[in-house]
Each structure stands twice: as C-alpha cells, then as structure tokens.
Design a protein around this motif. Structure first.
Motif, PDB file in Angstrom:
ATOM      1  N   UNK A 180      28.268  48.804  92.782  1.00 38.15           N
ATOM      2  CA  UNK A 180      29.013  48.619  91.528  1.00 38.15           C
ATOM      3  C   UNK A 180      29.458  49.926  90.887  1.00 38.15           C
ATOM      4  N   UNK A 181      28.686  50.989  91.046  1.00 38.73           N
ATOM      5  CA  UNK A 181      29.062  52.260  90.421  1.00 38.73           C
ATOM      6  C   UNK A 181      30.325  52.862  91.021  1.00 38.73           C
ATOM      7  N   UNK A 182      30.698  52.429  92.221  1.00 37.93           N
ATOM      8  CA  UNK A 182      31.908  52.951  92.858  1.00 37.93           C
ATOM      9  C   UNK A 182      33.169  52.286  92.329  1.00 37.93           C
ATOM     10  N   UNK A 183      33.020  51.100  91.736  1.00 40.37           N
ATOM     11  CA  UNK A 183      34.212  50.332  91.346  1.00 40.37           C
ATOM     12  C   UNK A 183      34.243  49.953  89.870  1.00 40.37           C
ATOM     13  N   UNK A 184      33.169  50.197  89.145  1.00 42.49           N
ATOM     14  CA  UNK A 184      33.111  49.860  87.726  1.00 42.49           C
ATOM     15  C   UNK A 184      32.609  51.074  86.955  1.00 42.49           C
ATOM     16  N   UNK A 185      33.296  51.405  85.864  1.00 37.08           N
ATOM     17  CA  UNK A 185      32.861  52.515  85.022  1.00 37.08           C
ATOM     18  C   UNK A 185      33.391  52.286  83.615  1.00 37.08           C
ATOM     19  N   UNK A 186      32.636  52.733  82.623  1.00 37.25           N
ATOM     20  CA  UNK A 186      33.051  52.548  81.229  1.00 37.25           C
ATOM     21  C   UNK A 186      32.367  53.576  80.351  1.00 37.25           C
TER      22      UNK A 186
END
Length: 262
Positions: free
Chosen positions: A46-52
């Motif tokens: 998930x850290x490769x495709x989601x960030x905020x």
C-alpha cells in the motif's frame, strides 16, 4: 479507444473538454480486470500506491463519498482508509490537489498505475514542481494549468487526454525499465503499445479540493493501425521534439516505430 494524437506541427496545450456528470468516470470491459489489479497492488504494497499528508482526511472522505454517490452506492461512514477503498472501487487513479501560494499542491493520492513517476517523490510539491521533468511545461503550461484549476467551479468536470508509445504494457510503472530488445518494424504491432491517460478534473465543494482523476488505457499498436490512425500517429511522432521523445520514452525505438507506422 482514445486516439488523441494530432498531425501537423508539435504543440503543447491543455486540450480540455467539458463533460457531464454521467461521464465523469469511464465504464468499459477493462474495468473489472483493472480494479482486480488495483486491489492486488494495494494489498501487496500500500505504501507504494497510496500516500497522503496529515490534515487531508476530510478531503479523502469527501472524494470517497462523491464517488459512492456517483456509482449510486450507499456508503456509511467508516474508519477504513478512504483512499484504499477508492483504489478498489473504480479503475481511475485519483490525486487530490490543494491550493497554495505556489499553485496547486499534491497532498494525497491513490496512484496504482503511474506512468514512470513515484508518488512518494511528488507528494507535497506544487504542480509546477511535479511536472518539472516535462519538457516545455514550465514555460507553456504551468501558468494556464494553475489558473484553470484555481477557477474551476464545483459541478463542472473537465477532461483531457495524454498519450505516449511504450514498450512495456504494464499498468504499474513507477520507473522506466531497460529498453526492450528485438523490436522490429515487423513485430512492433504486438511489441509496442499506445498508452493513453484520460485525465479528469473536478472540485470537491466541501473541502475546496481538486480531484484529479487518471484512467489509463494500454493497447497494442496494431489496434492503432487497425483503427486507421497509423498515418496520424506517424506525423505526430515525426513532429515531436527530441526532448519530448526522450521524456516519453519513445526515443530508443523511434525509427522502428516510424517504420511500422509507414
């Protein structure tokens, strides 16, 4: 199938078109497979495709609520990551842009199908800085793009198309790989691919955020020729400056591509 390239001299423009609410998202036969790919990517890394950035939670929830309403899905409030839900709900990627003195800033995103850029490296940067590697963007598009997004009103949806020719059909491409070998004018129809992004823009009224959607299509080049668009693509590639050919990754196989299209 989108065929957004043009014959004639090279020009760089936003090429925006207004669309109705019903056409915000695309619905086609590729959607289920793309969603399955997205769900697998999110589950695996998930850290490769989601960030905020911190403080963007309300924006994320508003995007999810608007998508659920568009799809006519009842969606109760929940504690799950809204961007992870968005990533498995639609085939589009979404970037959230917040206004700043330096222009719109990328503050959150679910980006499962990047075209050779990494979300973690762009998060928190203004659009002008995000697009710094793009030839001619700073002098030709940065100002018009920032002004358009600043003036975009709630309820209006605009779309544009961005394209390239690639030698790798993978949807998830955070970085360019080594150039493929063995591509010839005889097999380029199956070994090269037209990659098109349908980009959408709309304002989320409650948080005053821009939702930038990206739907990605990848088609073997043979489909372009079958659609009668080979000559037009040939002209567009011939007119493209060297800097843009290099940026789009076309330069290593330009001669082979033109040989096929001819």
């Amino acid at each position: 199938m989108h065929l957004p390239f043009e014959a004639g001299s090279f020009r760089m423009a936003m090429g925006l078109t207004a669309v109705a609410e019903a056409d915000w998202l695309e619905a086609d036969d590729a959607v289920p497979a793309q969603i399955a790919t997205r769900v697998a990517l999110i589950a695996r890394d998930p850290d490769a495709v989601i960030a905020a950035l911190p403080g963007t939670e309300a924006m994320q929830h508003e995007l999810l609520e608007m998508l659920a309403a568009h799809l006519r899905l009842p969606w109760p409030a929940c504690d799950r990551d809204p961007l992870a839900i968005v990533g498995g709900l639609v085939a589009e990627d979404f970037c959230l842009l917040r206004a700043s003195e330096d222009g719109p800033v990328l503050v959150a995103a679910v980006l499962c199908f990047p075209a050779r850029w990494r979300l973690a490296e762009k998060l928190g940067r203004p659009l002008a800085a995000v697009h710094a590697p793009v030839p001619f963007y700073g002098e030709r598009l940065a100002g018009p793009v920032d002004r358009f997004l600043d003036r975009l009103q709630p309820g209006r949806i605009a779309v544009r198309l961005n394209w390239s020719v690639v030698d790798d059909p993978a949807l998830f491409q955070p970085a360019p790989g080594p150039a493929k070998t063995g591509i010839t004018a005889a097999n380029a129809g199956e070994r090269l691919f037209l990659r098109v992004e349908r980009q959408s823009f709309r304002r989320l009224p409650r948080t005053n955020t821009i939702a930038f959607g990206i739907r990605t299509h990848v088609s073997p080049l043979a489909r372009v020729r079958d659609a009668g668009a080979a000559a037009r693509l040939n002209d567009a590639v011939r007119a493209m400056p060297d800097d843009m050919l290099a940026y789009k990754g076309i330069a290593p196989f330009r001669a082979t591509l033109l040989g096929y299209l001819a």
